[in-house]
Design an enzyme around this catalytic site. Sequence first.
Site, PDB file in Angstrom:
ATOM      1  N   THR A   1      -1.074   0.565 -10.401  1.00 41.15           N
ATOM      2  CA  THR A   1      -2.343  -0.037  -9.998  1.00 41.15           C
ATOM      3  C   THR A   1      -3.186   0.891  -9.141  1.00 41.15           C
ATOM      4  O   THR A   1      -4.337   0.576  -8.845  1.00 41.15           O
ATOM      5  CB  THR A   1      -2.088  -1.379  -9.277  1.00 41.15           C
TER       6      THR A   1
ATOM      7  N   GLU B   1       0.811  -1.214   0.000  1.00 42.91           N
ATOM      8  CA  GLU B   1       0.000   0.000   0.000  1.00 42.91           C
ATOM      9  C   GLU B   1       0.846   1.266   0.000  1.00 42.91           C
ATOM     10  O   GLU B   1       0.527   2.232  -0.689  1.00 42.91           O
ATOM     11  CB  GLU B   1      -0.937  -0.004   1.217  1.00 42.91           C
TER      12      GLU B   1
ATOM     13  N   GLU C   1     -12.349  -0.645 -10.475  1.00 43.03           N
ATOM     14  CA  GLU C   1     -11.852  -1.597 -11.475  1.00 43.03           C
ATOM     15  C   GLU C   1     -12.732  -1.706 -12.716  1.00 43.03           C
ATOM     16  O   GLU C   1     -12.228  -1.816 -13.848  1.00 43.03           O
ATOM     17  CB  GLU C   1     -11.667  -2.983 -10.833  1.00 43.03           C
TER      18      GLU C   1
ATOM     19  N   ARG D   1       0.485   3.776  -3.286  1.00 44.15           N
ATOM     20  CA  ARG D   1      -0.173   5.060  -3.008  1.00 44.15           C
ATOM     21  C   ARG D   1       0.839   6.185  -2.805  1.00 44.15           C
ATOM     22  O   ARG D   1       0.782   7.207  -3.494  1.00 44.15           O
ATOM     23  CB  ARG D   1      -1.069   4.926  -1.773  1.00 44.15           C
TER      24      ARG D   1
ATOM     25  N   ASP E   1      -4.212 -10.275  -8.493  1.00 44.70           N
ATOM     26  CA  ASP E   1      -4.549  -9.366  -9.582  1.00 44.70           C
ATOM     27  C   ASP E   1      -3.403  -8.546 -10.182  1.00 44.70           C
ATOM     28  O   ASP E   1      -3.001  -8.732 -11.334  1.00 44.70           O
ATOM     29  CB  ASP E   1      -5.687  -8.437  -9.165  1.00 44.70           C
TER      30      ASP E   1
END
Length: 653
Positions: free
Chosen positions: A629, A279, A543, A283, A412
């Site tokens: 992502t 994360e 998504e 981010r 994913d």
Amino acid sequence: VLLSIRTTISMVFRKLPGVSASGMGLRLSQKFVFLLFLSGLVTLCFGALFFLPDSVRLKRIFLSKTESQPVTVGSDNDLRDHLKKGAKDMEHLRGITSAKGETSTKLKSLSRKPSITNEAKADEKVVGGEALEDLTMSRSKTESSSKDEKVTSSSNQRANTDTSFDYNKFKKCLLKPPLGIEHGKSSHPQTLHRRDKVKEMMKFAWDNYKSFAWGKNELRPLTKNGHIGNMFGGLRGASIVDSLDTLYIMGLIDEYNDAKEWVETSLDLNSNGEASLFEVNIRYVGGLLSAYYLTGEEMFKRKVLELGEKLLPAFNTPTGIPRGVINLGSGTSWSWGWASAGSSILAEFGTLHLEFVHLSELSNNPIYTEKVMNIRRLLNKIEKPHGLYPNFLSPVSGNWVQHHVSIGGLGDSFYEYLIKSYLMSDKTDEEAKNMYYSALEAIEANLVQKSPGGLTYMAEWRGGILDHKMGHLACFSGGMVGIGADDGAPEKRQHFLDLAAEITHTCHESYTTKLGPEAFRFDGGAEATATRLSDRYYILRPEVIESYMYMWRLTHDPKYREWGWEAVEALEQHCRVEAGFSGIRDVYAQTVSHDNMQQSFFLSETLKYLYLLFSDDDLLPLEDWVFNTEAHPLPVIQNNTTTLAGPLFLGLC
């Protein structure tokens, strides 16, 4: 210690009849007693050395610096209390209740990539080897590096941070202006109106965050306060860093300047807490990188290089596969407590490549690229069941822990980063390309299914047993397959575009109320429907809209813009509240129940992808930019050079 042992032995054998103090002349039975006593004493001494709570410093004397030894932390009761507290603090996690399991139906709204559910944990206890334990499992902690290692790493990093990276030269390498000729403004009145509406939604979400949660990680719009959580290890302002590029792209310059000032004056990277490597990378590192590349503000580069250095100790494992959790202050890392056998998660260690290559670019230090290339080498070497990549890998042995494969949560973005690494390398990273298409071939052979109603979906694979379920997180794959269509075998281009369109259509069908559930099924007569109450929540995920945006750019089929507008209207109707936007607990309920969380990825991804969907293609053109992502745009590396071992260091033209 040896002197003490010798003295003790001498004293013991003085008391045995007929035995001299020297121990000479022992009978057979006495020798047996002597050896038994000695072995017990040695075991006791070394057991105390390795397992007493205060023995960490002594252990460093005996353990190799290249190995990370797990130790048990606290009692089961202490750990249970700690994890229960952690679960409450992680209500917005991409999907690790902790990565970026869930303890109750209420906490289902916590998750984002990678995602794990109670159902999945129960399934893993039946299929795939070692079982996932519940949240009271002892987490596997590691002293990830010695002081000497950290000093060496820091010295090497600082020696290379005085870079010659030329931002003006970089801008000249771009094929097109990042923001287009007119900031991507469409000449079509309806499309322009829709884009302006998305911009208004962003300003509304931002203004409320600033009013009620400034400096916190996310906004709680119902209670009008901020949420911190412990996912970022003490870092603050996740919504600010995540929003930098969105504000800049949308032309909200006053808001962008407020965000920039906060990053410069208040973003404290000297935190000392438990952070998700995944994360923080997607981010904070991704957000700061994109802000730098879009604006040229040197402050963003300084911040991101400082943060990047703090992530390196997570890689200090026997295999170089990083552990999922890191203390940014001490460099200590460990695996998620719920991850089976202390394993690392495919979607976490596989979602570092884009950002780490750019950290090498800006720092002039190849160590970041070397770290992610080592992950590549290991994954290429180990055997893959049916060509598939399971979700759990041991960072100690380098072997798969379970044979659970998912294109949704836990797996994913690993696949996403393979094709995007190839595109970001100006299509020269052949290793990434080959890995992606080999994986896609295995996915098509084993996971892609057709429902009785004709819907194409990606099932999950549990040691050879198919689970006919598709998660919202897996809906990014429509866009992923689409952007890779041009670079496979030429004769398969249309096949890939058709597959991408079919997956995107299926995900649209799951949006029965124009917003989709967390997971939907294709068994028992269900068609893209959440048959379980625990799967019906929607937490402002991007998504499906992400795939709409890519498919629009690839095909210009107007249906994708229409589907995107349906989502805008549904967000306004169901998720907009007095002080921001909130997720909802049941997409099928007549009466809306909100979860009181405005996720930072709503600002970074959902609204950005909608804005791009209603903009001309010259706004962040795909020839020049690849989105990480978290939807942070990173530039394509033109004219990169490679070595025999692969792209260890790449130079922006």
